[in-house]
Motif scaffolding. Sequence first.
Motif, PDB file in Angstrom:
ATOM      1  N   GLU A 174     -19.506 -17.863 -40.142  1.00 47.03           N
ATOM      2  CA  GLU A 174     -19.091 -16.502 -39.798  1.00 47.03           C
ATOM      3  C   GLU A 174     -20.306 -15.655 -39.456  1.00 47.03           C
ATOM      4  OE1 GLU A 174     -15.855 -14.334 -42.031  1.00 47.03           O
ATOM      5  OE2 GLU A 174     -17.597 -13.267 -42.789  1.00 47.03           O
ATOM      6  N   ARG A 175     -21.343 -15.748 -40.282  1.00 48.75           N
ATOM      7  CA  ARG A 175     -22.554 -14.961 -40.019  1.00 48.75           C
ATOM      8  C   ARG A 175     -23.132 -15.328 -38.644  1.00 48.75           C
ATOM      9  NH1 ARG A 175     -25.567 -16.342 -44.205  1.00 48.75           N
ATOM     10  NH2 ARG A 175     -25.382 -14.418 -45.349  1.00 48.75           N
ATOM     11  N   ALA A 176     -23.203 -16.613 -38.355  1.00 53.76           N
ATOM     12  CA  ALA A 176     -23.769 -17.056 -37.076  1.00 53.76           C
ATOM     13  C   ALA A 176     -22.914 -16.568 -35.905  1.00 53.76           C
ATOM     14  CB  ALA A 176     -23.872 -18.580 -37.059  1.00 53.76           C
ATOM     15  N   SER A 217     -10.493  -6.599 -36.068  1.00 61.80           N
ATOM     16  CA  SER A 217     -10.487  -5.160 -35.810  1.00 61.80           C
ATOM     17  C   SER A 217     -11.899  -4.608 -36.026  1.00 61.80           C
ATOM     18  CB  SER A 217      -9.533  -4.458 -36.764  1.00 61.80           C
ATOM     19  OG  SER A 217     -10.051  -4.559 -38.075  1.00 61.80           O
ATOM     20  N   ARG A 218     -12.170  -3.401 -35.496  1.00 61.92           N
ATOM     21  CA  ARG A 218     -13.523  -2.848 -35.667  1.00 61.92           C
ATOM     22  C   ARG A 218     -13.893  -2.618 -37.129  1.00 61.92           C
ATOM     23  NH1 ARG A 218     -15.365   1.529 -34.187  1.00 61.92           N
ATOM     24  NH2 ARG A 218     -13.396   2.579 -33.972  1.00 61.92           N
ATOM     25  N   PRO A 219     -12.989  -2.002 -37.940  1.00 57.15           N
ATOM     26  CA  PRO A 219     -13.355  -1.848 -39.353  1.00 57.15           C
ATOM     27  C   PRO A 219     -13.631  -3.191 -40.039  1.00 57.15           C
ATOM     28  CG  PRO A 219     -11.459  -0.501 -38.817  1.00 57.15           C
ATOM     29  CD  PRO A 219     -11.706  -1.369 -37.632  1.00 57.15           C
ATOM     30  N   ALA A 220     -12.841  -4.210 -39.693  1.00 57.17           N
ATOM     31  CA  ALA A 220     -13.071  -5.526 -40.294  1.00 57.17           C
ATOM     32  C   ALA A 220     -14.447  -6.055 -39.910  1.00 57.17           C
ATOM     33  CB  ALA A 220     -11.981  -6.507 -39.862  1.00 57.17           C
ATOM     34  N   LEU A 221     -14.818  -5.878 -38.630  1.00 56.99           N
ATOM     35  CA  LEU A 221     -16.141  -6.334 -38.211  1.00 56.99           C
ATOM     36  C   LEU A 221     -17.231  -5.554 -38.930  1.00 56.99           C
ATOM     37  CD1 LEU A 221     -18.058  -8.042 -36.607  1.00 56.99           C
ATOM     38  CD2 LEU A 221     -17.747  -6.547 -34.635  1.00 56.99           C
ATOM     39  N   TYR A 222     -17.054  -4.233 -39.095  1.00 61.39           N
ATOM     40  CA  TYR A 222     -18.037  -3.443 -39.843  1.00 61.39           C
ATOM     41  C   TYR A 222     -18.235  -4.008 -41.250  1.00 61.39           C
ATOM     42  CZ  TYR A 222     -18.871   0.275 -36.512  1.00 61.39           C
ATOM     43  OH  TYR A 222     -19.249   0.965 -35.410  1.00 61.39           O
ATOM     44  N   ARG A 223     -17.121  -4.339 -41.908  1.00 62.26           N
ATOM     45  CA  ARG A 223     -17.240  -4.856 -43.279  1.00 62.26           C
ATOM     46  C   ARG A 223     -18.005  -6.174 -43.305  1.00 62.26           C
ATOM     47  NH1 ARG A 223     -12.153  -2.314 -43.848  1.00 62.26           N
ATOM     48  NH2 ARG A 223     -11.115  -4.071 -42.888  1.00 62.26           N
ATOM     49  N   ARG A 224     -17.694  -7.077 -42.353  1.00 61.92           N
ATOM     50  CA  ARG A 224     -18.374  -8.368 -42.379  1.00 61.92           C
ATOM     51  C   ARG A 224     -19.842  -8.228 -41.964  1.00 61.92           C
ATOM     52  NH1 ARG A 224     -13.704 -12.773 -41.248  1.00 61.92           N
ATOM     53  NH2 ARG A 224     -11.953 -11.363 -41.507  1.00 61.92           N
ATOM     54  N   MET A 225     -20.120  -7.303 -41.066  1.00 61.65           N
ATOM     55  CA  MET A 225     -21.522  -7.056 -40.697  1.00 61.65           C
ATOM     56  C   MET A 225     -22.302  -6.595 -41.922  1.00 61.65           C
ATOM     57  SD  MET A 225     -21.026  -5.156 -37.044  1.00 61.65           S
ATOM     58  CE  MET A 225     -22.752  -4.635 -36.930  1.00 61.65           C
ATOM     59  N   SER A 226     -21.684  -5.704 -42.695  1.00 62.99           N
ATOM     60  CA  SER A 226     -22.325  -5.245 -43.931  1.00 62.99           C
ATOM     61  C   SER A 226     -22.579  -6.402 -44.890  1.00 62.99           C
ATOM     62  CB  SER A 226     -21.401  -4.252 -44.632  1.00 62.99           C
ATOM     63  OG  SER A 226     -21.964  -2.982 -44.565  1.00 62.99           O
ATOM     64  N   LYS A 227     -21.525  -7.194 -45.076  1.00 64.18           N
ATOM     65  CA  LYS A 227     -21.608  -8.334 -45.991  1.00 64.18           C
ATOM     66  C   LYS A 227     -22.777  -9.256 -45.609  1.00 64.18           C
ATOM     67  CE  LYS A 227     -18.494 -11.832 -45.842  1.00 64.18           C
ATOM     68  NZ  LYS A 227     -17.110 -12.382 -45.899  1.00 64.18           N
ATOM     69  N   HIS A 228     -22.960  -9.467 -44.332  1.00 65.84           N
ATOM     70  CA  HIS A 228     -23.976 -10.415 -43.866  1.00 65.84           C
ATOM     71  C   HIS A 228     -25.329  -9.779 -43.571  1.00 65.84           C
ATOM     72  CE1 HIS A 228     -21.113 -13.640 -43.746  1.00 65.84           C
ATOM     73  NE2 HIS A 228     -20.344 -13.008 -42.899  1.00 65.84           N
ATOM     74  N   GLY A 229     -25.447  -8.471 -43.787  1.00 65.29           N
ATOM     75  CA  GLY A 229     -26.750  -7.842 -43.608  1.00 65.29           C
ATOM     76  C   GLY A 229     -27.107  -7.527 -42.174  1.00 65.29           C
ATOM     77  N   PHE A 230     -26.097  -7.304 -41.312  1.00 59.88           N
ATOM     78  CA  PHE A 230     -26.427  -6.903 -39.929  1.00 59.88           C
ATOM     79  C   PHE A 230     -26.668  -5.392 -39.840  1.00 59.88           C
ATOM     80  CE2 PHE A 230     -26.112 -10.600 -37.415  1.00 59.88           C
ATOM     81  CZ  PHE A 230     -25.254 -11.462 -38.082  1.00 59.88           C
TER      82      PHE A 230
END
Lengths: 179, 179
Positions: A141-143, A166-179
């Motif tokens: 997922e991170r990659a 969705s955009r909020p979902a992507l924001y959450r995963r970006m946060s989780k992975h340190g983007f």
Amino acid sequence: MEKLAAILIVDDDADVRQAAALALAPHVDRIESAASPEEMVERLTPGKFECVLLDMNFLPGERSGRAGIDALAAIRQADPALSVVLMTAYGGVHLAVESLKRGAQDFLLKPWRNDALAAAVTAATLRTRAERSGMPLEELERAAIGKALAQHDGNIAQAAAALGLSRPALYRRMSKHGF
Amino acid sequence: MEKLAAILIVDDDADVRQAAALALAPHVDRIESAASPEEMVERLTPGKFECVLLDMNFLPGERSGRAGIDALAAIRQADPALSVVLMTAYGGVHLAVESLKRGAQDFLLKPWRNDALAAAVTAATLRTRAERSGMPLEELERAAIGKALAQHDGNIAQAAAALGLSRPALYRRMSKHGF
DNA sequence: GGCAAGGTGTCCGTTTTCGGACAGCGGCGA
DNA sequence: TCGCCGCTGTCCGAAAACGGACACCTTGCC
């Protein structure tokens, strides 16, 4: 470096099998041999080998390499993670290119240099190990997120659409992975 | 089939650039050219080209192909999704093998056959498109789960561990994806 | 200058997922 | 025959994630 676990040498010529086995003995724990692609298939238990060193011609006078290409296809179908190094005395550019395009890890001309043979088999084995270990979903997922962001120049809306999020979902995963 | 969008031909010889452009004109909407890897780099805007057709030697008398290998590395660094077809008059098996191992999609000897050139460029373009489109996360997850299950012969506990999931979580995702 | 389009980041009531625990099964060795 | 080990599939109270909506910003065009 620690030794490779097990490889399979496939060649109709007993002298070649022996010479390759001798060249590889310092680097590999267990070396098995097969004299034909049919015998090779019988010996292929999933997970048993980390590399197959495969000749391309198995009949006297045969030089096309077609048998090796077919055997490569059989291996890739049976165990896509298993790396194959092809070798032949009669290979030209076209056969080399076709071999690599069809998934061989390397292509060596006979007679080989022992250090080149060992290097090719070692690199192929490392690729097999990497393929077999797989990646946790979180790293995949991170990659994928990193790649989508790069592909869309940091545009969150487009990257989210490409990833099916969705955009909020992507924001959450970006946060989780340190983007 | 619809035409390819845009490709870049990189060769120091104007006659070769022209011949290749003529051969590809029926298949490609826009063809640009560069006479050197330096000029190539200037023309590479992300997403602009779907394929680069790249010579390997750019100085009179030079035959090693090293410049083409270096240019390939530059392209792969700038835009990993962009496919490269290499071409040279002086290539042997070693150069062909090294080229493909370093990421070239194909390797053609000059003088080429026009149909082989068109086929190589078309296949490379399709690979570029596939790389650029990416996959939704859900499909990546489905593929990873399928692979892990195959790799572990259907052993749920081991596949879950490999994927970094708990067993109930893997059960839910297997259900979601129809395993 | 105003408007439209497409972007940004965040909110919150609702929905979904989480994983430790449970019960049971099969194979293997003593 | 029995016990152990590692597997299976499911449960449910708790925790996390969801996405439509909101407010705002930037750019390009008329």
